[in-house]
Design an enzyme around this catalytic site. Structure first.
Site, PDB file in Angstrom:
ATOM      1  N   GLU A  25       0.850  -1.192   0.000  1.00  0.00           N
ATOM      2  CA  GLU A  25       0.000   0.000   0.000  1.00  0.00           C
ATOM      3  C   GLU A  25       0.885   1.241   0.000  1.00  0.00           C
ATOM      4  O   GLU A  25       2.102   1.139   0.185  1.00  0.00           O
ATOM      5  CB  GLU A  25      -0.954  -0.006   1.202  1.00  0.00           C
ATOM      6  CG  GLU A  25      -2.075  -1.024   1.053  1.00  0.00           C
ATOM      7  CD  GLU A  25      -3.128  -0.933   2.134  1.00  0.00           C
ATOM      8  OE1 GLU A  25      -2.919  -0.221   3.126  1.00  0.00           O
ATOM      9  OE2 GLU A  25      -4.163  -1.598   1.982  1.00  0.00           O
ATOM     10  N   HIS A  41      -9.053  10.110   2.980  1.00  0.00           N
ATOM     11  CA  HIS A  41      -8.630   9.039   2.065  1.00  0.00           C
ATOM     12  C   HIS A  41      -8.795   9.533   0.641  1.00  0.00           C
ATOM     13  O   HIS A  41      -9.814  10.131   0.304  1.00  0.00           O
ATOM     14  CB  HIS A  41      -9.466   7.773   2.289  1.00  0.00           C
ATOM     15  CG  HIS A  41      -8.814   6.553   1.707  1.00  0.00           C
ATOM     16  ND1 HIS A  41      -8.741   6.342   0.357  1.00  0.00           N
ATOM     17  CD2 HIS A  41      -8.167   5.510   2.289  1.00  0.00           C
ATOM     18  CE1 HIS A  41      -8.088   5.206   0.137  1.00  0.00           C
ATOM     19  NE2 HIS A  41      -7.733   4.686   1.294  1.00  0.00           N
ATOM     20  N   ARG A  74      -0.757   9.302   1.705  1.00  0.00           N
ATOM     21  CA  ARG A  74      -2.177   9.594   1.495  1.00  0.00           C
ATOM     22  C   ARG A  74      -2.485  11.074   1.363  1.00  0.00           C
ATOM     23  O   ARG A  74      -3.305  11.476   0.543  1.00  0.00           O
ATOM     24  CB  ARG A  74      -2.986   9.069   2.677  1.00  0.00           C
ATOM     25  CG  ARG A  74      -3.346   7.654   2.482  1.00  0.00           C
ATOM     26  CD  ARG A  74      -4.295   7.165   3.513  1.00  0.00           C
ATOM     27  NE  ARG A  74      -4.474   5.745   3.216  1.00  0.00           N
ATOM     28  CZ  ARG A  74      -5.033   4.877   4.010  1.00  0.00           C
ATOM     29  NH1 ARG A  74      -5.485   5.276   5.179  1.00  0.00           N
ATOM     30  NH2 ARG A  74      -5.170   3.631   3.670  1.00  0.00           N
ATOM     31  N   HIS A  96     -11.552  10.053   6.670  1.00  0.00           N
ATOM     32  CA  HIS A  96     -11.355   8.605   6.818  1.00  0.00           C
ATOM     33  C   HIS A  96     -10.853   8.190   8.195  1.00  0.00           C
ATOM     34  O   HIS A  96     -11.348   7.239   8.777  1.00  0.00           O
ATOM     35  CB  HIS A  96     -10.348   8.173   5.754  1.00  0.00           C
ATOM     36  CG  HIS A  96     -10.096   6.703   5.699  1.00  0.00           C
ATOM     37  ND1 HIS A  96     -11.096   5.797   5.429  1.00  0.00           N
ATOM     38  CD2 HIS A  96      -8.952   5.982   5.859  1.00  0.00           C
ATOM     39  CE1 HIS A  96     -10.590   4.578   5.430  1.00  0.00           C
ATOM     40  NE2 HIS A  96      -9.299   4.659   5.711  1.00  0.00           N
ATOM     41  N   ARG A 151      -1.287   9.083   9.272  1.00  0.00           N
ATOM     42  CA  ARG A 151      -1.164   7.647   9.540  1.00  0.00           C
ATOM     43  C   ARG A 151      -0.715   6.895   8.289  1.00  0.00           C
ATOM     44  O   ARG A 151      -1.248   7.106   7.199  1.00  0.00           O
ATOM     45  CB  ARG A 151      -2.526   7.111   9.996  1.00  0.00           C
ATOM     46  CG  ARG A 151      -2.597   5.626  10.146  1.00  0.00           C
ATOM     47  CD  ARG A 151      -4.004   5.202  10.497  1.00  0.00           C
ATOM     48  NE  ARG A 151      -4.923   5.398   9.402  1.00  0.00           N
ATOM     49  CZ  ARG A 151      -5.431   4.417   8.649  1.00  0.00           C
ATOM     50  NH1 ARG A 151      -5.089   3.165   8.877  1.00  0.00           N
ATOM     51  NH2 ARG A 151      -6.291   4.681   7.685  1.00  0.00           N
TER      52      ARG A 151
HETATM   53  C1  LIG Z   1     -13.853   1.987   5.112  1.00  0.00           C
HETATM   54  C2  LIG Z   1     -12.660   1.857   6.002  1.00  0.00           C
HETATM   55  C3  LIG Z   1     -11.574   1.074   5.613  1.00  0.00           C
HETATM   56  C4  LIG Z   1     -10.455   0.952   6.435  1.00  0.00           C
HETATM   57  N1  LIG Z   1      -9.421   0.125   6.066  1.00  0.00           N
HETATM   58  C5  LIG Z   1      -8.380  -0.056   6.915  1.00  0.00           C
HETATM   59  C6  LIG Z   1      -7.360  -1.007   6.628  1.00  0.00           C
HETATM   60  O1  LIG Z   1      -7.390  -1.666   5.612  1.00  0.00           O
HETATM   61  N2  LIG Z   1      -6.352  -1.138   7.523  1.00  0.00           N
HETATM   62  C7  LIG Z   1      -6.276  -0.423   8.682  1.00  0.00           C
HETATM   63  O2  LIG Z   1      -5.333  -0.591   9.470  1.00  0.00           O
HETATM   64  N3  LIG Z   1      -7.258   0.462   8.987  1.00  0.00           N
HETATM   65  C8  LIG Z   1      -8.290   0.646   8.146  1.00  0.00           C
HETATM   66  N4  LIG Z   1      -9.283   1.533   8.477  1.00  0.00           N
HETATM   67  C9  LIG Z   1      -9.229   2.203   9.782  1.00  0.00           C
HETATM   68  C10 LIG Z   1      -9.581   1.187  10.856  1.00  0.00           C
HETATM   69  O3  LIG Z   1     -10.642   0.384  10.417  1.00  0.00           O
HETATM   70  C11 LIG Z   1      -9.990   1.867  12.147  1.00  0.00           C
HETATM   71  O4  LIG Z   1      -9.091   2.871  12.490  1.00  0.00           O
HETATM   72  C12 LIG Z   1     -10.013   0.842  13.289  1.00  0.00           C
HETATM   73  O5  LIG Z   1     -10.840  -0.225  12.926  1.00  0.00           O
HETATM   74  C13 LIG Z   1     -10.509   1.498  14.557  1.00  0.00           C
HETATM   75  O6  LIG Z   1     -10.738   0.503  15.491  1.00  0.00           O
HETATM   76  P1  LIG Z   1     -11.308   0.893  16.931  1.00  0.00           P
HETATM   77  O7  LIG Z   1     -11.526  -0.375  17.638  1.00  0.00           O
HETATM   78  O8  LIG Z   1     -10.437   1.911  17.524  1.00  0.00           O
HETATM   79  O9  LIG Z   1     -12.692   1.642  16.596  1.00  0.00           O
HETATM   80  P2  LIG Z   1     -13.998   1.103  15.862  1.00  0.00           P
HETATM   81  O10 LIG Z   1     -13.725  -0.135  15.113  1.00  0.00           O
HETATM   82  O11 LIG Z   1     -14.580   2.229  15.117  1.00  0.00           O
HETATM   83  O12 LIG Z   1     -14.936   0.747  17.077  1.00  0.00           O
HETATM   84  C14 LIG Z   1     -15.470   1.760  17.886  1.00  0.00           C
HETATM   85  C15 LIG Z   1     -16.512   1.141  18.789  1.00  0.00           C
HETATM   86  O13 LIG Z   1     -16.927   2.078  19.773  1.00  0.00           O
HETATM   87  C16 LIG Z   1     -18.334   2.069  19.870  1.00  0.00           C
HETATM   88  N5  LIG Z   1     -18.789   3.366  20.379  1.00  0.00           N
HETATM   89  C17 LIG Z   1     -18.581   4.591  19.849  1.00  0.00           C
HETATM   90  N6  LIG Z   1     -19.164   5.528  20.617  1.00  0.00           N
HETATM   91  C18 LIG Z   1     -19.745   4.882  21.644  1.00  0.00           C
HETATM   92  C19 LIG Z   1     -20.521   5.304  22.764  1.00  0.00           C
HETATM   93  N7  LIG Z   1     -20.845   6.583  22.986  1.00  0.00           N
HETATM   94  N8  LIG Z   1     -20.969   4.365  23.632  1.00  0.00           N
HETATM   95  C20 LIG Z   1     -20.697   3.052  23.416  1.00  0.00           C
HETATM   96  N9  LIG Z   1     -19.973   2.596  22.372  1.00  0.00           N
HETATM   97  C21 LIG Z   1     -19.501   3.498  21.501  1.00  0.00           C
HETATM   98  C22 LIG Z   1     -18.790   1.780  18.451  1.00  0.00           C
HETATM   99  O14 LIG Z   1     -20.115   1.343  18.418  1.00  0.00           O
HETATM  100  C23 LIG Z   1     -17.777   0.723  18.049  1.00  0.00           C
HETATM  101  O15 LIG Z   1     -18.165  -0.528  18.546  1.00  0.00           O
HETATM  102  C24 LIG Z   1     -10.408   1.659   7.662  1.00  0.00           C
HETATM  103  C25 LIG Z   1     -11.491   2.458   8.056  1.00  0.00           C
HETATM  104  C26 LIG Z   1     -12.602   2.550   7.238  1.00  0.00           C
HETATM  105  C27 LIG Z   1     -13.755   3.406   7.672  1.00  0.00           C
END
Ligand SMILES: Cc1cc2nc3c(=O)[nH]c(=O)nc-3n(C[C@H](O)[C@H](O)[C@H](O)COP(=O)(O)OP(=O)(O)OC[C@H]3O[C@@H](n4cnc5c(N)ncnc54)[C@H](O)[C@@H]3O)c2cc1C
Length: 568
Positions: A126, A243, A289, A347, A382
């Site tokens: 990537e 993105h 990016r 993104h 990032r």
């Molecule tokens: C389309 C897309 C493609 C991506 N592709 C990649 C990739 O290929 N590789 C990579 O490394 N990263 C990628 N990313 C980024 C990556 O997916 C995210 O940064 C990562 O998954 C974040 O994980 P997290 O557990 O921190 O948050 P999230 O996976 O967003 O989880 C957050 C959680 O918190 C909960 N939450 C939020 N607010 C509250 C609240 N007030 N009360 C209770 N619960 C709450 C939500 O419901 C959710 O369950 C991508 C992102 C997107 C949008």
């Protein structure tokens, strides 16, 4: 001005649930932390909607990790630091790249199944990576990880997941230690209190601040806003990653077209059919990016921009990217034979709750990891596919670092919660300062500046009596237009004034999810715009038209924001 709480509460009237570890968020960071913590005690996971609703579930490209024998953590480190544009905390990057391989090994043992070639893990490349080091599960890597982690949690008796539980605010005792959270039940609107010995916020990012975003509906930055209201320091909010390639069709949402499409040889072309990226950067389509996103933004001023993968072979493209193929097909677009209209979209939120390399926030008892946190690992930009790894590595570290504290912390009771009336937001809006890299001890040397003196620029969009959904729509449009890919002082001041005025009109009681999200987005929008206004330089994802170059010594400093709270 922000408040301490979104709504009034009286602990005596509310149901209380006690647990050892409380993890808020069911994405990769939350669930991995929960699984690790379950080795020590009872874990409750709160999540805003269903367990699968997260940014994690939508991740496409994969996880960056130095597992290939021709690769090394050192090379991964160099690429991460280069993408971060001088703002990464090098010691935290070391941790990410060195501990990453072991954590990915654990994820595989938990059941996540990645693509293989002849029995060995397959790697793809990537943007801004010097090696092919992205492991993937076709083009739906996040869904595979989420599935595996959810399944593992379901098989672990010490973990219970409470869906549709929206965290509104952080509760502390009179000494200012975080001891629990106030939640709202989604269907009924009823309030509840959770008390825990250790509390971890893994609430994800705030892509929904923007009109055009790849993020799902849950990504409204609730955890970061609640942490700010509770007096926690936030860091680097001006850095929102856009993105470069989201699907741009009038009738379609901004669905992500993975960077892996360019990694596999996809090319960017403008409305004249010209491949333009070599004019902007030596790495062409695989430049960082921020560079690619701004180049596309520039080309879009003159017409449409397309991603072309047709020369890679129609069948191969459809096989390698089945989810993207399926989604584009819904809109009559065959990516094997047709070019894909694309545009940038918000993104990834680089800034967030300031933590150290153990996930400790500046509020005792509260930890944070994943996209909600800002530990300095991503700097100003990032590196692609580093965020899933970030969630694994720093989720695991929280558990390893907090065990002693957990053992020495009692179960809290509702009588220990400082009552609603005890809190006072200190005069003046907020402390805004610069902190050098590494370490909270240096914060006292920050140069405190107040932003209350911002000039007022007239804006006729401020209206009375908007509904929450309309307010959210207005915030998103304002942020896209004024605090987007390209910013300047005037647009930022317009945004700050509008958001401030709207915030002051907000209700004092919150009855529904949309109201909660609107309040959080108003607050975060103002903080993002203020941080962007303060950083009078261009660096990584933050581009100022009026300050188009890097400015040392600003460059080695982070923008810190904090609301000062007194507890009587
Ligand atoms: C389309 C897309 C493609 C991506 N592709 C990649 C990739 O290929 N590789 C990579 O490394 N990263 C990628 N990313 C980024 C990556 O997916 C995210 O940064 C990562 O998954 C974040 O994980 P997290 O557990 O921190 O948050 P999230 O996976 O967003 O989880 C957050 C959680 O918190 C909960 N939450 C939020 N607010 C509250 C609240 N007030 N009360 C209770 N619960 C709450 C939500 O419901 C959710 O369950 C991508 C992102 C997107 C949008």
């Amino acid at each position: 001005m922000a408040k301490r709480f979104l709504t009034r509460f009286n602990p005596a009237d509310l149901a209380v649930i006690q647990t050892d570890f409380l993890v808020v968020g069911s994405g990769i960071a939350g669930l991995f932390t929960a699984l690790k913590a379950s080795d020590y005690g009872v874990v409750t996971v709160l999540t805003k909607q269903g367990t699968m609703d997260s940014n994690t579930d939508l991740a496409q490209g994969g996880i960056a990790v130095a597992l290939d024998e021709r690769d090394s953590p050192q090379l991964h480190r160099e690429d991460t630091l280069t993408a971060g544009a001088g703002l990464c905390d090098e010691s935290v990057v070391e941790i990410l790249v060195n501990e990453g391989p072991a954590r990915v090994g654990e994820l595989i043992r938990m059941g996540a199944d990645f693509d293989k070639v002849e029995g060995n893990i397959a790697f793809t490349r990537e943007a801004a990576h010097s090696h092919a080091r992205i492991i993937h599960a076709s083009d739906a890597t996040g869904n595979e990880i989420q599935r595996a982690l959810v399944r593992q949690c379901q098989c672990t008796s010490k973990i219970s997941v409470h869906e549709n539980s929206i965290v509104l605010d952080i509760l502390t005792n009179r000494k200012g230690r975080c001891i629990g959270v106030l939640t709202m039940d989604r269907p009924s609107g009823s309030l509840r209190i959770y008390l825990a010995r250790i509390i971890v916020f893994a609430t994800g990012g705030a892509g929904r601040l923007y009109q055009n975003t790849t993020n799902p509906a849950i990504a409204t930055g609730d955890g970061v806003a609640a942490a700010y209201r509770a007096g926690c320091q936030l860091m680097d909010l001006e850095f929102m990653q856009f993105h470069p390639t989201a699907l741009s069709l009038p009738e379609a949402p901004r669905f992500l077209i993975s960077e892996a499409v360019r990694g596999e040889g996809g090319l960017l072309i403008n409305s004249r059919g010209e491949r333009f990226m070599p004019r902007y950067h030596v790495q062409g389509e695989l430049a960082p990016r921020d560079v690619v996103a701004r180049a596309i933004w520039q080309e879009l001023q003159e017409g449409s921009v397309y991603l072309d993968a047709t020369h890679l072979g129609a069948d191969w493209v459809r096989r390698r990217f089945p989810s993207i193929t399926r989604t584009c097909m819904k809109y009559g677009l065959d990516i094997g034979t047709q070019v894909i209209p694309i545009a940038p979209a918000a993104h990834y939120t680089m800034g967030g709750i300031r933590t150290d390399s153990c996930g400790r926030t500046t509020l005792p008892g509260l930890y944070a990891c994943g996209e909600a946190a800002c530990n300095g690992v991503h700097g100003a930009n990032r590196l692609a596919s580093n965020s899933l790894l970030d969630g694994l590595v720093f989720g695991d570290r929280i558990v390893r670092c907090c065990i002693e504290e957990w053992m020495n912390t009692p179960f809290w009771t509702k009588e220990q919660i400082a009552p609603f009336e005890a809190y006072e937001v200190e005069g003046g809006n907020q402390a805004v300062g610069w902190a050098p890299q590494c370490g909270f001890q240096e914060i006292s040397q920050q140069e405190i500046s107040q932003v209350d003196q911002l000039p007022i620029i007239g804006d006729d969009r401020v209206k009375d009596g908007l509904g929450a959904a309309e307010t959210i729509g207005n915030i998103q449009k304002l942020m896209w237009d004024q605090v987007g890919l390209v910013r300047e002082a005037e647009s930022l001041v317009t945004a700050i004034n509008w958001l401030d005025a709207e915030e002051n009109k907000n209700p004092s009681q919150f009855k529904g999810v949309a109201q909660v999200e609107a309040a959080n987005l108003l607050l975060l929008g103002r903080l993002v715009a203020t941080a962007a206004w303060l950083r009078r330089e261009s660096r990584g994802a933050h581009f100022r038209k009026d300050f188009p170059r890097l400015q040392e010594p600003i460059g080695k400093n982070h923008v810190i924001m904090q609301q000062r709270i007194n507890i009587k």
